[in-house]
Design an enzyme around this catalytic site. Sequence first.
Site, PDB file in Angstrom:
ATOM      1  N   ASP A  13      -5.555  15.740  -6.939  1.00  0.00           N
ATOM      2  CA  ASP A  13      -4.819  15.993  -7.908  1.00  0.00           C
ATOM      3  C   ASP A  13      -4.964  16.388  -8.654  1.00  0.00           C
ATOM      4  OD1 ASP A  13      -2.226  17.358  -6.767  1.00  0.00           O
ATOM      5  OD2 ASP A  13      -1.217  15.047  -6.937  1.00  0.00           O
ATOM      6  N   LYS A  73       2.249   7.667  -3.434  1.00  0.00           N
ATOM      7  CA  LYS A  73       1.427   7.924  -3.719  1.00  0.00           C
ATOM      8  C   LYS A  73       0.031   6.284  -4.272  1.00  0.00           C
ATOM      9  CE  LYS A  73       0.978  12.491  -5.250  1.00  0.00           C
ATOM     10  NZ  LYS A  73       0.724  13.109  -6.640  1.00  0.00           N
TER      11      LYS A  73
HETATM   12  P1  NAP Z   1       7.808  11.257 -12.127  1.00  0.00           P
HETATM   13  O1  NAP Z   1       6.281  10.196 -11.221  1.00  0.00           O
HETATM   14  O2  NAP Z   1       9.043  11.024 -11.085  1.00  0.00           O
HETATM   15  O3  NAP Z   1       7.870  11.252 -13.261  1.00  0.00           O
HETATM   16  C1  NAP Z   1       8.578  12.769 -14.186  1.00  0.00           C
HETATM   17  C2  NAP Z   1       8.068  12.969 -15.506  1.00  0.00           C
HETATM   18  O4  NAP Z   1       9.246  13.831 -16.647  1.00  0.00           O
HETATM   19  C3  NAP Z   1       8.213  11.174 -16.459  1.00  0.00           C
HETATM   20  O5  NAP Z   1       7.070  12.063 -17.106  1.00  0.00           O
HETATM   21  C4  NAP Z   1      10.040  11.634 -16.598  1.00  0.00           C
HETATM   22  O6  NAP Z   1       9.846  10.863 -17.812  1.00  0.00           O
HETATM   23  C5  NAP Z   1       9.833  13.594 -17.076  1.00  0.00           C
HETATM   24  N1  NAP Z   1      11.323  13.261 -17.651  1.00  0.00           N
HETATM   25  C6  NAP Z   1      11.996  13.706 -16.081  1.00  0.00           C
HETATM   26  N2  NAP Z   1      13.238  14.095 -16.603  1.00  0.00           N
HETATM   27  C7  NAP Z   1      12.857  14.235 -17.724  1.00  0.00           C
HETATM   28  C8  NAP Z   1      13.597  14.792 -18.884  1.00  0.00           C
HETATM   29  N3  NAP Z   1      14.959  15.752 -18.760  1.00  0.00           N
HETATM   30  N4  NAP Z   1      13.254  14.940 -20.204  1.00  0.00           N
HETATM   31  C9  NAP Z   1      12.199  14.623 -20.320  1.00  0.00           C
HETATM   32  N5  NAP Z   1      11.370  14.097 -19.838  1.00  0.00           N
HETATM   33  C10 NAP Z   1      11.836  14.162 -18.258  1.00  0.00           C
HETATM   34  O7  NAP Z   1       7.123  13.319 -11.262  1.00  0.00           O
HETATM   35  P2  NAP Z   1       5.235  13.521 -11.630  1.00  0.00           P
HETATM   36  O8  NAP Z   1       5.132  13.564 -10.095  1.00  0.00           O
HETATM   37  O9  NAP Z   1       4.612  13.022 -12.307  1.00  0.00           O
HETATM   38  O10 NAP Z   1       5.908  15.120 -10.858  1.00  0.00           O
HETATM   39  C11 NAP Z   1       6.432  15.574 -12.758  1.00  0.00           C
HETATM   40  C12 NAP Z   1       5.962  17.260 -12.404  1.00  0.00           C
HETATM   41  O11 NAP Z   1       4.895  17.949 -11.849  1.00  0.00           O
HETATM   42  C13 NAP Z   1       7.644  17.625 -11.129  1.00  0.00           C
HETATM   43  O12 NAP Z   1       7.720  18.546 -11.792  1.00  0.00           O
HETATM   44  C14 NAP Z   1       6.311  18.035 -10.017  1.00  0.00           C
HETATM   45  O13 NAP Z   1       6.874  19.192  -9.323  1.00  0.00           O
HETATM   46  C15 NAP Z   1       4.961  18.673 -11.099  1.00  0.00           C
HETATM   47  N6  NAP Z   1       3.370  18.179 -10.077  1.00  0.00           N
HETATM   48  C16 NAP Z   1       3.596  19.773  -9.572  1.00  0.00           C
HETATM   49  C17 NAP Z   1       2.203  19.597  -8.421  1.00  0.00           C
HETATM   50  C18 NAP Z   1       1.584  20.493  -8.393  1.00  0.00           C
HETATM   51  O14 NAP Z   1       0.514  20.848  -7.948  1.00  0.00           O
HETATM   52  N7  NAP Z   1       1.456  21.626  -9.574  1.00  0.00           N
HETATM   53  C19 NAP Z   1       1.711  17.746  -8.362  1.00  0.00           C
HETATM   54  C20 NAP Z   1       2.268  16.821  -8.611  1.00  0.00           C
HETATM   55  C21 NAP Z   1       3.513  17.327  -9.953  1.00  0.00           C
HETATM   56  P3  NAP Z   1       9.920   9.766 -17.921  1.00  0.00           P
HETATM   57  O15 NAP Z   1       9.294   8.814 -17.736  1.00  0.00           O
HETATM   58  O16 NAP Z   1      10.911   8.938 -19.701  1.00  0.00           O
HETATM   59  O17 NAP Z   1      11.124   9.258 -16.697  1.00  0.00           O
END
Ligand code: NAP
Length: 492
Positions: free
Chosen positions: A319, A283
């Site tokens: 998004d 991205k």
């Molecule tokens: P990412 O960039 O990898 O970020 C992951 C986030 O989750 C970070 O804030 C991370 O915290 C936190 N995290 C992961 N494991 C954790 C835990 N065990 N306890 C507390 N915090 C935790 O991923 P992302 O793209 O932001 O995606 C995050 C979620 O949003 C995913 O479930 C994804 O499927 C969803 N999403 C959905 C859509 C949609 O269209 N519905 C679009 C994008 C994303 P740290 O910074 O401490 O690692």
Amino acid sequence: MTRLCVSLTENDTDGMLSAMRALPPEVRIAEVRLDMMASCDIPRLCLSRDREIIVTNRPVREGGSCAAPESERLTALRTAAEHGAEYVDVELDAVGALGELPAGVGRIVSYHNFRKTPADLPRVLRRILAAEPDVAKVAVKANDIADCAAVFDLIERQTAERPLIALCMGEEGLATRVLAGKLGAFLTFASRDEGAESAPGQVPVRDMLGMYRFPAIDAATEVYGVVANPVAHSMSPPIHNAAFAALGLNAVYLPLKVNNPRNFLDAFEPRDLRGLSVTIPHKEAMLELMDEVEELAARVGALNTVRIRDGRRYGCNTDVSAAMEAMTDAVQRAGRKELTDCDVLLVGAGGAGRAIAHGLAGRVAHLTIANRTVKRARQLAAELDAAWCPLDAISERRPDVLVNATAVGMWPKVDETPAPASMLRPGMVVFDSVYNPVRTRLLQEAEQAGAITASGFEWFVKQAAAQFTLWTDREAPREVMERVLRQRLAND
Ligand code: NAP
């Protein structure tokens, strides 16, 4: 028109015949992989089959399973030819030993490389053509999606007099199998089912016909896809392909496992690439490759959508607007306030968190960002002039809107939740980014507490619908997209 051939790997003659009869009518030709059969009555197979066949008896040296002496292996091919098989496939190094075939039997002369896509593919093809095949075949392994370009070139430059099958094996080569119809290859191979592939990367015939609408692919088909790594479990191909089909558009949407976005674009742009969904880990890197970037995507520092028109790449971030739309809907359903009046607590500062924070900043009364890694929360908050708090302090908060932008609660760890049930209360809005499962533990507990919820499912469909409209200038068939996503999630 490029034919769709299903490669069959059944164990014996009866299994082969019944698998063949069970193939959809659109599949007029099947490959019989003799080398993968424990036993085969070739005359009976040839007599009782219900469609054209290619008979292949691939030796171990060329990636097959036939370990029999070479003379025995080739005798099986001759037997098939004598009993009326339409085609036999013989490896380039065995053409001379096979000798003449009965008139009317097509000789496919093939070359396989299961390790890589060699740099000298045109020379390999010249060697095949020198053997005067009825059909030339080149199957090589793609180790990077950009390797597909060598196969695209080969098909595009083929001489009219010899039909050509050319494909890249492996997940990175999927595009060559699906786009064979666009480029004008003689045929493409599909598998009978998942797990029944005769070569790596074959797409199940169900997906070739249903999801990719292979028979409708032609030279004018526009190419779209999702750029990601990994990409195998992306939900975007089924929903965008269903949307193209619903509107009768001549377009196909592929999963694109990309290592290097620049090399990928070089390989695919000349093949009518019109639009991309972009996700982890590209991205940010993709932003640098755009001719024009939407102001919001530039501010977020990430895009999720690319539109390619008249040779120009435009990057944007659907998004953000989709998340705002999902949240605004929920706030209105709560019947309390406008989003602009809300105190919002955003948990998560990764990619999703950043996008949502940029959408909310300046549009809500108060924004607080919490994150497991506190430094990320602090940085994002500073960037947007928002507040931050440690993750373990969120239970003391009483926000109007709680947003989960972490991966907590996502399948398979569905019993986890990012926020304690004690902080959920009636009238509050709870938005979860997670879309698999659709009803996360957080959303279930929020509903039990009388809160109004919005799911990552809604967000996902809205961002995909916005992409579709950007690419096609048409309203997206959201109900179709929702239905397909729901089905896929249920089967996942
Ligand atoms: P990412 O960039 O990898 O970020 C992951 C986030 O989750 C970070 O804030 C991370 O915290 C936190 N995290 C992961 N494991 C954790 C835990 N065990 N306890 C507390 N915090 C935790 O991923 P992302 O793209 O932001 O995606 C995050 C979620 O949003 C995913 O479930 C994804 O499927 C969803 N999403 C959905 C859509 C949609 O269209 N519905 C679009 C994008 C994303 P740290 O910074 O401490 O690692």
